[in-house]
Motif scaffolding. Structure first.
Motif, mmCIF file in Angstrom:
data_model
loop_
_atom_site.group_PDB
_atom_site.id
_atom_site.type_symbol
_atom_site.label_atom_id
_atom_site.label_comp_id
_atom_site.label_asym_id
_atom_site.label_seq_id
_atom_site.Cartn_x
_atom_site.Cartn_y
_atom_site.Cartn_z
ATOM 1 N N ARG A 1 2.772 1.868 -3.307
ATOM 2 C CA ARG A 1 2.000 2.324 -4.470
ATOM 3 C C ARG A 1 1.400 3.718 -4.280
ATOM 4 N NH1 ARG A 1 -0.668 -3.325 -6.775
ATOM 5 N NH2 ARG A 1 1.139 -4.592 -6.224
ATOM 6 N N THR B 1 -4.064 12.336 -0.120
ATOM 7 C CA THR B 1 -5.122 13.146 -0.731
ATOM 8 C C THR B 1 -6.085 12.326 -1.581
ATOM 9 O OG1 THR B 1 -3.569 13.626 -2.516
ATOM 10 C CG2 THR B 1 -3.791 15.283 -0.794
ATOM 11 N N LYS B 2 -5.600 11.211 -2.144
ATOM 12 C CA LYS B 2 -6.439 10.466 -3.090
ATOM 13 C C LYS B 2 -6.958 9.146 -2.541
ATOM 14 C CE LYS B 2 -3.105 11.856 -6.580
ATOM 15 N NZ LYS B 2 -1.922 11.355 -7.283
ATOM 16 N N SER B 3 -6.152 8.542 -1.655
ATOM 17 C CA SER B 3 -6.393 7.145 -1.300
ATOM 18 C C SER B 3 -6.860 7.009 0.137
ATOM 19 C CB SER B 3 -5.102 6.329 -1.463
ATOM 20 O OG SER B 3 -4.548 6.531 -2.735
ATOM 21 N N MET B 4 -7.746 6.069 0.368
ATOM 22 C CA MET B 4 -8.202 5.757 1.715
ATOM 23 C C MET B 4 -8.178 4.258 1.897
ATOM 24 S SD MET B 4 -11.352 8.397 1.775
ATOM 25 C CE MET B 4 -11.075 8.829 0.052
ATOM 26 N N PHE B 5 -7.205 3.773 2.630
ATOM 27 C CA PHE B 5 -7.130 2.347 2.918
ATOM 28 C C PHE B 5 -7.471 2.096 4.379
ATOM 29 C CE2 PHE B 5 -5.316 0.101 -0.709
ATOM 30 C CZ PHE B 5 -4.928 1.155 -1.515
ATOM 31 N N ASN B 6 -8.330 1.113 4.628
ATOM 32 C CA ASN B 6 -8.615 0.669 5.991
ATOM 33 C C ASN B 6 -8.136 -0.770 6.119
ATOM 34 O OD1 ASN B 6 -10.048 3.093 6.638
ATOM 35 N ND2 ASN B 6 -11.775 2.284 5.454
ATOM 36 N N LEU B 7 -7.044 -0.955 6.851
ATOM 37 C CA LEU B 7 -6.496 -2.308 6.989
ATOM 38 C C LEU B 7 -6.751 -2.840 8.390
ATOM 39 C CD1 LEU B 7 -2.988 -2.039 5.240
ATOM 40 C CD2 LEU B 7 -5.208 -2.588 4.232
ATOM 41 N N VAL C 1 0.854 -1.204 0.000
ATOM 42 C CA VAL C 1 0.000 0.000 0.000
ATOM 43 C C VAL C 1 0.882 1.244 0.000
ATOM 44 C CG1 VAL C 1 -1.602 1.367 1.403
ATOM 45 C CG2 VAL C 1 -2.047 -1.071 1.014
#
Lengths: 371, 371
Positions: free
Chosen positions: B86, B107-113, B83
């Motif tokens: 990239r 600003t663009k990505s939202m990851f919830n792991l 993550v």
């Protein structure tokens, strides 16, 4: 047979032809060397694809080889190529003794390799028969690179082919694996018609073999083979028989939803979002409204992810569509342009990926159901 | 726990520690993140080797992270690293919610792991106990690179180790697989004595982990582990128990035959001649007289080959000796010098390969019978 030859030029020819020199038929593990006063021909074949590389005696007035006694012989492709690769003088001398041993010499090294008589090689048909097409190299390379990736790898032989056919005004290249289709049109006037299916491995090898010096590629398409003619290289490929699926009216028109994206941004977002698409392999969701375009994916075990596009233009109502990231990424990469247009008819209808400014190449992709 | 951190610095730390983050114990597939006000520690382990990488809060007065709420958590090493790899902004924000989800944002990505509680990780002992050795980085790297390749890969665990021991004046590194032995002596004064065996995989990983900034490596050698301390990185390795073979008097002296060769020329000749050593895998013959030194090999099926050395100096009577090319090539490459000395006692006696001008490194090789 004997000659003394520029090592680099020989090595280039060996590497080019030995790419295909292998097969269940043991004799195909050899390269065939045919030495004439004015050229050396090096031929390798796997039965499906045959590459003949020519080393001319003179190149820009420089002699590439000398001390010539013409003849033909078979030499183990791997071993001969490795020996020549590892030699470090500029020149190497090769002489065949008693049709049984190739003596390979430079100042330091003496290799004696067992050889096979040339007569034991397969008969090859290099006749230039059938329809003749002379394509600009770049047009040919683009057409193959923009379609062949969409061929099936595993399905029946015909779907592993690029289908190429022409009419009076154009040549059309098509590849499909059943879930997606790539189509490229190259304007080309011809009075003769042809339809041919060439296995993607073979046609990709032709693309790889083209050199910087080539400006044009000549194709001779007959019922039995396709012959590709380049500077100092001739390739013959078998053709795949059978009826190619009718794809003529498969590409839809009059789309209700149109999304313009920037190639780089969209590809990077796909590359990230695919990380979380583990539960349904490589499937992500695209949600579009005129205000926001979002890519998302979810895995029960690992988590979820969301990407918000910064650069886009969307016309149409709210639409959710799910697809295989690989299909869309490969389609966009094949188009090689920044302004990408995705055109949709609805959630479960195939959609197209095109260059916004060029309609000659169309990538068609079947979506999957959104959960 | 939360922070906003320079993406590149975080990625470097993740890549460094995730190299080893895997194991049959599922928890080892995680990285442990320990966030303090002044540093972030990223720890990965495979049970045998543990790498803790430190991101300091400030580097040359620049803050590498901000908005800190200290804490500890476990995150899947592969997924977290991918993550962050990239993401393409300069900064990334991470916040842990309810000890169950890591929210990773730019600003663009939202990851919830999904995350695991830090308490579930293994207990690790980072205490700096035992004999302390501070070695110059280059000495350490050379010593490992010049010996570890000679370890066995398959034999019993002790032969897979580099054996390291010291006396008042020097540290001696030894590796052997039974057919060859590599020995390096590094002058180093110490009042404390140690003997330790470290698996070659582990010690090689330490070498790979050293950064350009490191000038010295601190080793703390105890009965239970070896701790390596570098700038912003600490590694602990298990040690292998058992008696290392006694190699003290194994290296012969007073040789009857001495051959000096040029490293480049000899290596290239070996590289060519080995092509024909198919019948006896990698075995070639060296024939020496004061007038001529020749390498040769032969295969019943393929042919034969002969290499005549241009650069050499030989003292001794005529000698024929056969050996495994890999052993000799690796030994010469490890020495990293042009003037190579091969010293022989006889056809079936182990011979040495050394730098003609430096006796601190000795490569010992057992020949094979000549046919």
């Amino acid at each position: 047979m004997k000659l003394t030859i520029d090592r680099n030029e020989l090595l280039k020819a060996l590497l080019n032809s030995s790419k295909v020199a292998r097969g269940t038929d043991q004799v195909l593990n050899n390269l065939k060397l045919d030495l004439f006063e004015d050229k050396l021909e090096v031929t390798g074949s796997n039965g499906e694809l045959t590459i003949k590389t020519i080393v001319p005696r003179y190149k820009n007035d420089r002699a590439l080889f000398r001390d010539v006694l013409p003849g033909s012989i078979l030499l183990n492709a791997k071993m001969f190529t490795e020996v020549i690769r590892r030699m470090d003088d500029n020149e190497v001398s090769i002489s065949i003794e008693d049709n049984s041993i190739a003596k390979i010499r430079n100042t330091k090294s003496m290799f004696n390799l067992n050889v096979t008589r040339a007569e034991e090689y397969r008969e090859l048909d290099f006749s230039e028969e059938g329809v003749h097409i002379a394509l600009n190299k770049n047009d040919f390379v683009d057409a193959i690179n923009q379609t062949s990736f969409a061929c099936s790898i595993k399905a029946r032989a015909i779907l592993q082919c690029v289908n190429i056919e022409n009419d009076e005004e154009k040549i059309t290249f098509v590849a499909t694996d059943g879930s997606r289709l790539a189509k490229k049109v190259v304007p080309y006037q011809s009075e003769e018609r042809f339809i041919v299916n060439i296995n993607q491995k073979n046609i990709n090898e032709v693309v790889h073999t083209l050199s910087e010096d080539d400006e044009t590629i000549d194709m001779f398409i007959s019922d039995r083979k396709v012959l590709f003619k380049m500077i100092n290289c001739v390739i013959i490929s078998t053709i795949t028989t059978g009826e190619y699926p009718n794809t003529r009216n498969i590409i839809p028109h009059n789309f209700d939803f149109r999304l313009e994206v920037n190639s780089d941004e969209f590809l990077k977002a796909l590359d990230r979002i695919v990380l979380l698409s583990i539960d349904r392999e490589n499937i992500v969701k695209l949600t579009m409204t005129e205000d926001e375009v979002v890519l998302s994916s979810k895995s029960q075990e690992i988590g979820d992810a969301k990407e918000v596009l910064q650069l886009f233009k969307y016309n149409g109502g709210r639409l959710e569509i799910s697809f295989n990231v690989n299909y869309v990424s490969q389609a966009i990469k094949a188009l090689k342009c920044q302004d990408i247009l995705l055109s949709f008819l609805g959630e479960m209808k195939p959609f197209t990926v095109t260059n916004k400014n060029d309609e000659n190449c169309v990538q068609l992709i079947t979506p999957v159901r959104t959960y």
